[in-house]
Scaffold this active site. Sequence first.
Site, PDB file in Angstrom:
ATOM      1  N   SER A  74      -3.914 -12.072  -4.023  1.00  0.00           N
ATOM      2  CA  SER A  74      -3.451 -13.419  -3.686  1.00  0.00           C
ATOM      3  C   SER A  74      -4.611 -14.388  -3.519  1.00  0.00           C
ATOM      4  O   SER A  74      -5.738 -14.007  -3.200  1.00  0.00           O
ATOM      5  CB  SER A  74      -2.645 -13.388  -2.388  1.00  0.00           C
ATOM      6  OG  SER A  74      -1.597 -12.446  -2.468  1.00  0.00           O
TER       7      SER A  74
HETATM    8  N1  SAH Z   1      -1.420  -8.262  -0.809  1.00  0.00           N
HETATM    9  C1  SAH Z   1      -1.892  -8.021  -2.153  1.00  0.00           C
HETATM   10  C2  SAH Z   1      -1.092  -8.811  -3.151  1.00  0.00           C
HETATM   11  C3  SAH Z   1      -0.779  -7.988  -4.335  1.00  0.00           C
HETATM   12  S1  SAH Z   1       0.434  -8.666  -5.444  1.00  0.00           S
HETATM   13  C4  SAH Z   1      -3.376  -8.302  -2.259  1.00  0.00           C
HETATM   14  O1  SAH Z   1      -3.932  -8.948  -1.347  1.00  0.00           O
HETATM   15  O2  SAH Z   1      -4.006  -7.861  -3.229  1.00  0.00           O
HETATM   16  C5  SAH Z   1       1.939  -8.028  -4.756  1.00  0.00           C
HETATM   17  C6  SAH Z   1       2.104  -6.536  -4.753  1.00  0.00           C
HETATM   18  O3  SAH Z   1       3.438  -6.281  -4.325  1.00  0.00           O
HETATM   19  C7  SAH Z   1       1.956  -5.857  -6.116  1.00  0.00           C
HETATM   20  O4  SAH Z   1       0.966  -4.881  -6.039  1.00  0.00           O
HETATM   21  C8  SAH Z   1       3.343  -5.242  -6.361  1.00  0.00           C
HETATM   22  O5  SAH Z   1       3.300  -3.988  -7.025  1.00  0.00           O
HETATM   23  C9  SAH Z   1       3.870  -5.100  -4.949  1.00  0.00           C
HETATM   24  N2  SAH Z   1       5.322  -5.000  -4.832  1.00  0.00           N
HETATM   25  C10 SAH Z   1       6.289  -5.692  -5.496  1.00  0.00           C
HETATM   26  N3  SAH Z   1       7.520  -5.306  -5.095  1.00  0.00           N
HETATM   27  C11 SAH Z   1       7.319  -4.339  -4.134  1.00  0.00           C
HETATM   28  C12 SAH Z   1       8.188  -3.526  -3.336  1.00  0.00           C
HETATM   29  N4  SAH Z   1       9.522  -3.604  -3.437  1.00  0.00           N
HETATM   30  N5  SAH Z   1       7.645  -2.652  -2.476  1.00  0.00           N
HETATM   31  C13 SAH Z   1       6.299  -2.530  -2.355  1.00  0.00           C
HETATM   32  N6  SAH Z   1       5.419  -3.251  -3.076  1.00  0.00           N
HETATM   33  C14 SAH Z   1       5.923  -4.151  -3.956  1.00  0.00           C
END
Ligand code: SAH
Length: 224
Positions: A74
């Site tokens: 993010s």
């Molecule tokens: N907080 C992360 C953001 C990653 S993007 C960072 O700082 O890098 C969002 C993430 O949410 C992705 O890796 C995606 O695979 C995950 N995601 C999407 N739907 C999800 C779910 N139902 N349960 C767990 N993770 C999920």
Amino acid sequence: MTDAVRHHHSRGLGMTSSRVRVALLDELRRQGIRDERVLEAMNKVPRHEFVEEALKSEAYKNRALPIGYAQTISQPYTVALMTEAVLGGGSPRRVLEVGTGSGYQTAVLSHLVETVFTVERIRALTETARVRLAGLGHRNVHFGYADGTLGWSPYAPYDGIVVTAGGDEVPTALIDQLAPGGRLVIPVGPAGAQMLRVVERGAKGRVEREIGAVTFVPLLSGKA
Ligand code: SAH
């Protein structure tokens, strides 16, 4: 290039220097982030360690970056806004993050609360983040390979929940797993028109407000 030379070269570019980090924190302050605890925590986390080699020079710019598997780390402003919102000026002890991704938001939270629980639906991302955070010395994080739309019931309830992926609605399991007085921070709405929503489980019922427009990858059901 040997590792030693590459390291020297990186330093030469100044991409991980305290100067670029301070400039980013100043930008976040100008954008309205007020909780100094959040800025201090972000200052402690080396964001360049959360992206691949070719993107390290971009790590202290205020933008999202790819982390593989069609996912992103993010934008720093978004991380700051969500973290500030989940703290709510107080000190939640146990916080659940849905969407571990690179583990960057996890690491920021780890500096601010007693215990972080984080779930991810893509196994390879969970594993990489687990190793990365252990290497950086974080000891208060529990990683789960799970579908976070169901929350993470074994450790519920949580004083705070942050969801780092967005969908059309707020999964009811997440509200159910909030402790009394707890806060859920989640992007809601269709791609291109998401708002960051804060749901508080107060003594007189649920209170909701929206705190800004955001862009997140989709919150998907099931494990990959
Ligand atoms: N907080 C992360 C953001 C990653 S993007 C960072 O700082 O890098 C969002 C993430 O949410 C992705 O890796 C995606 O695979 C995950 N995601 C999407 N739907 C999800 C779910 N139902 N349960 C767990 N993770 C999920």
